[in-house]
Design a protein around this motif. Sequence first.
Motif, PDB file in Angstrom:
ATOM      1  N   ALA A 115       0.985  -1.348  -0.135  1.00 15.01           N
ATOM      2  CA  ALA A 115       0.052  -0.093   0.087  1.00 15.01           C
ATOM      3  C   ALA A 115       1.043   1.248  -0.083  1.00 15.01           C
ATOM      4  O   ALA A 115       1.432   1.646   0.907  1.00 15.01           O
ATOM      5  N   VAL A 116       1.045   2.005  -1.228  1.00 16.91           N
ATOM      6  CA  VAL A 116       1.714   3.246  -1.283  1.00 16.91           C
ATOM      7  C   VAL A 116       1.478   4.307  -0.668  1.00 16.91           C
ATOM      8  O   VAL A 116       0.100   4.647  -0.453  1.00 16.91           O
ATOM      9  N   LYS A 117       2.381   4.941   0.364  1.00 13.71           N
ATOM     10  CA  LYS A 117       1.817   5.943   0.987  1.00 13.71           C
ATOM     11  C   LYS A 117       2.445   7.372   0.522  1.00 13.71           C
ATOM     12  O   LYS A 117       1.842   8.473   0.768  1.00 13.71           O
ATOM     13  N   SER A 118       3.673   7.291  -0.229  1.00 15.68           N
ATOM     14  CA  SER A 118       4.283   8.725  -0.628  1.00 15.68           C
ATOM     15  C   SER A 118       4.943   8.273  -1.764  1.00 15.68           C
ATOM     16  O   SER A 118       5.519   6.970  -2.025  1.00 15.68           O
ATOM     17  N   ILE A 119       5.156   9.205  -2.723  1.00 16.82           N
ATOM     18  CA  ILE A 119       5.900   9.111  -3.945  1.00 16.82           C
ATOM     19  C   ILE A 119       6.854  10.180  -4.199  1.00 16.82           C
ATOM     20  O   ILE A 119       6.479  11.330  -3.541  1.00 16.82           O
ATOM     21  N   LEU A 120       7.860   9.958  -4.741  1.00 17.18           N
ATOM     22  CA  LEU A 120       8.871  11.089  -4.906  1.00 17.18           C
ATOM     23  C   LEU A 120       8.948  11.625  -6.223  1.00 17.18           C
ATOM     24  O   LEU A 120       9.250  10.743  -7.203  1.00 17.18           O
ATOM     25  N   VAL A 121       8.424  12.669  -6.728  1.00 16.20           N
ATOM     26  CA  VAL A 121       8.408  13.140  -7.909  1.00 16.20           C
ATOM     27  C   VAL A 121       8.941  14.617  -8.127  1.00 16.20           C
ATOM     28  O   VAL A 121       8.712  15.448  -7.291  1.00 16.20           O
ATOM     29  N   ASP A 122       9.980  14.614  -8.994  1.00 14.42           N
ATOM     30  CA  ASP A 122      10.720  15.751  -8.980  1.00 14.42           C
ATOM     31  C   ASP A 122      11.296  16.486  -7.818  1.00 14.42           C
ATOM     32  O   ASP A 122      11.246  17.531  -7.322  1.00 14.42           O
ATOM     33  N   ARG A 123      11.832  15.398  -7.022  1.00 15.55           N
ATOM     34  CA  ARG A 123      12.243  15.754  -5.659  1.00 15.55           C
ATOM     35  C   ARG A 123      11.596  16.247  -4.627  1.00 15.55           C
ATOM     36  O   ARG A 123      11.834  16.679  -3.581  1.00 15.55           O
ATOM     37  N   VAL A 124      10.384  15.955  -4.775  1.00 14.44           N
ATOM     38  CA  VAL A 124       9.255  16.325  -3.864  1.00 14.44           C
ATOM     39  C   VAL A 124       8.371  15.007  -3.424  1.00 14.44           C
ATOM     40  O   VAL A 124       8.014  14.579  -4.376  1.00 14.44           O
ATOM     41  N   TRP A 125       8.283  14.922  -2.023  1.00  9.17           N
ATOM     42  CA  TRP A 125       7.415  13.746  -1.680  1.00  9.17           C
ATOM     43  C   TRP A 125       5.951  14.158  -1.673  1.00  9.17           C
ATOM     44  O   TRP A 125       5.597  15.484  -1.198  1.00  9.17           O
ATOM     45  N   LYS A 126       5.228  13.444  -2.390  1.00  4.67           N
ATOM     46  CA  LYS A 126       3.693  13.709  -2.281  1.00  4.67           C
ATOM     47  C   LYS A 126       3.033  12.468  -1.792  1.00  4.67           C
ATOM     48  O   LYS A 126       3.519  11.344  -1.997  1.00  4.67           O
ATOM     49  N   ASP A 127       1.857  12.739  -0.956  1.00  2.00           N
ATOM     50  CA  ASP A 127       1.035  11.508  -0.649  1.00  2.00           C
ATOM     51  C   ASP A 127       0.425  10.773  -1.792  1.00  2.00           C
ATOM     52  O   ASP A 127      -0.053  11.557  -2.810  1.00  2.00           O
ATOM     53  N   ALA A 128       0.209   9.812  -1.549  1.00  2.00           N
ATOM     54  CA  ALA A 128      -0.287   8.725  -2.457  1.00  2.00           C
ATOM     55  C   ALA A 128      -1.102   7.557  -2.019  1.00  2.00           C
ATOM     56  O   ALA A 128      -0.692   7.223  -0.691  1.00  2.00           O
ATOM     57  N   GLN A 129      -2.114   7.137  -2.467  1.00  2.00           N
ATOM     58  CA  GLN A 129      -2.876   5.785  -2.051  1.00  2.00           C
ATOM     59  C   GLN A 129      -3.119   4.822  -3.343  1.00  2.00           C
ATOM     60  O   GLN A 129      -4.301   5.015  -3.953  1.00  2.00           O
ATOM     61  N   VAL A 130      -2.231   4.376  -3.703  1.00  2.00           N
ATOM     62  CA  VAL A 130      -2.389   3.134  -4.636  1.00  2.00           C
ATOM     63  C   VAL A 130      -1.837   1.757  -3.924  1.00  2.00           C
ATOM     64  O   VAL A 130      -1.017   1.838  -3.019  1.00  2.00           O
ATOM     65  N   LYS A 131      -2.302   0.631  -4.667  1.00  2.00           N
ATOM     66  CA  LYS A 131      -1.709  -0.593  -4.439  1.00  2.00           C
ATOM     67  C   LYS A 131      -0.825  -1.120  -5.476  1.00  2.00           C
ATOM     68  O   LYS A 131      -0.960  -1.032  -6.538  1.00  2.00           O
TER      69      LYS A 131
END
Length: 644
Positions: A115-131
């Motif tokens: 269960a994904v909680k955070s993703i790193l996009v362009d050096r910025v951590w963002k909240d995410a909710q995917v499996k």
Amino acid sequence: MRFADFPFLRYLPFILIGVFIGQSNWSPSLMSLALALSLLWLGYLIVMVKLEKGKSKFQSSYLAYVALLVFGALLVQNRLAQTDFNTEILHSDSYLAEVTLYDQQKPNSFENLLAVKSILVDRVWKDAQVKVLIYHQNEQGLEPGQVLLVKKKPEQIPSPLNPLEFDYRQYLERQGIHFRQFLGKNYQVVDSARTSVFDYFLVRLRHEIGEMLKSKIPDENSAQIALALLLGQKKELDPTIREAYTQAGVMHILAVSGLHVGIIYALFILILKPLKMKKEKARVYLLFVILIIWLYAFLTGLSPSVVRAATMFSLLTFGQMREREPSIYNILAFSAILMITINPHVIYEVGFQLSYLAVLGIVMIQPLILNLWLPRHKVLEYIWQLTSVSVAAQLVTFPLSIYYFHVFPTYFLLGNLLILPLAFVIMQVGVPLMMLGWIPLLGEVLGWVLSWLIWLQNWIAEAIRVIPGGKLDRLTIDFAGMLVVWGMLLIIAAWEFGSKRKLTWIGLSILFLWAGFRFYSELQKPSRELIIYQGKKSQLLDFSVSGETYSWNQGLDGGEISYSVEPNRIHNQLAQFPTSLIAQELDSGKLEFISAGFTFDPTHKKLWFLAPPKLIYSWSEGQWVAMQTKDMLVVDSLAYRILF
């Protein structure tokens, strides 16, 4: 018996139609449906108030049924809104995710779900909710609650390339899983999530019980069956054992279902009789039984058939507490509505469909079969009752089984007569082992007894498997054929209650319409047709002319053919082993199929036609899509259908 006496049975069809509407491309939006439902209920309340004052002649039921339609569509749109996935993860550099399951052993890796909680996009951590469904090769394994740092992005699950191939992407999407990834050992365990004790309580409990069963049951094959029969964990089953139970027609006992819940229910209810409790104590005990049933349902993963059975037995138990006997049709319909409300996509699950059909068959058809013979001896009566139940369930479910699995177990009756009573005994030993197996000596004794009983059950299943003609395979039936079978069964069930003349005319009309549909389908079949299937690295060509099929295979192995090609061959009643399609190799490396009228370049995946075909279709998103007709076709990524 009036249809009006079964309110939930009347509501169910409208909710189902609403679900299909909500699934369609032209469904209104979530907000529009919510607004429409609010207005409909407001209108319903106004009409009801006027009816009480005698000022309205409008039938309030019309508004209620339309509201049920809108409610069904709203359930689907709400579910889709909840499962919308964030595609930003496809552009991420890294992501943090929580492990949700214990590892599942695969041939060359271990499977788990993150269960994904955070993703790193362009050096910025963002909240995410995917499996993300992952495969790794770390022998240490993963456990629920661990947090992983993965430094590469996952991939979307591709749609099937070939006609009628199992849609694995759709299967996972209905579980909220949209991505997969092979990690190998390229991940890092960075932390254990700070979750409450209850977050993974049942997952851990199921794992611990499974490990305990493996340690207490000495025979490995018996342990596999115990995990499947008691906990619904079938992924570790040996293929030979699975085939034996399939041919014996008792594979359903290895999928935790209503049968298992019924056995547990009977086990605890039978205790009540010898104890002869007073009313108040009996009610407390019955509440305890309901609690045990639902604990078992959660423990085994809440499969549709288990939830259906748990709901039914709970309602029956509440009826016992109130000294009332509710209608089985109302209970069935209410449990279905409850499950659809929680997850409208459940109606597409085979387990849900087979479970309800089997119970309907037992309720409607079994009494008719039972009345055909009245045995005088208790043993014969027991055998006849078990026979009538098996035949009734098989009569109603076999069209759906053939539609999905294309197999019919010839000796299903023998398998049910011999194995089902033994499965009942196994559950009587297995449930106490699950509860008391931790006690020294007692756990070993129960494990040994259970191992011996399951060994006997396996031996019977294997003995039935080796009998010649154990199964009829490559069977096929279309949706219209299923409706015909179910329509005839309904007519038989209603024969004693309705007008025999009307029922006869209805039956003849159904058969006439079905015959006309079949005749039209035969007329639409092309005289010459070419199907191009896509494998992992190569193609397979099926050329049909005047009912005969010829095939050319560039390199698909048996597994690929079974998975990618056979579904369409079975559906169209084509030969399992077609005649070889003869090709002449040209100097350029091209293959000329003179009898079929085309030339194929296997290196560059190009196809040339001697004469332009009438129609060309490509397989996309579960259907044939018409393409522009031309003399040359590149066949490197999709399945194609060419009509000459």
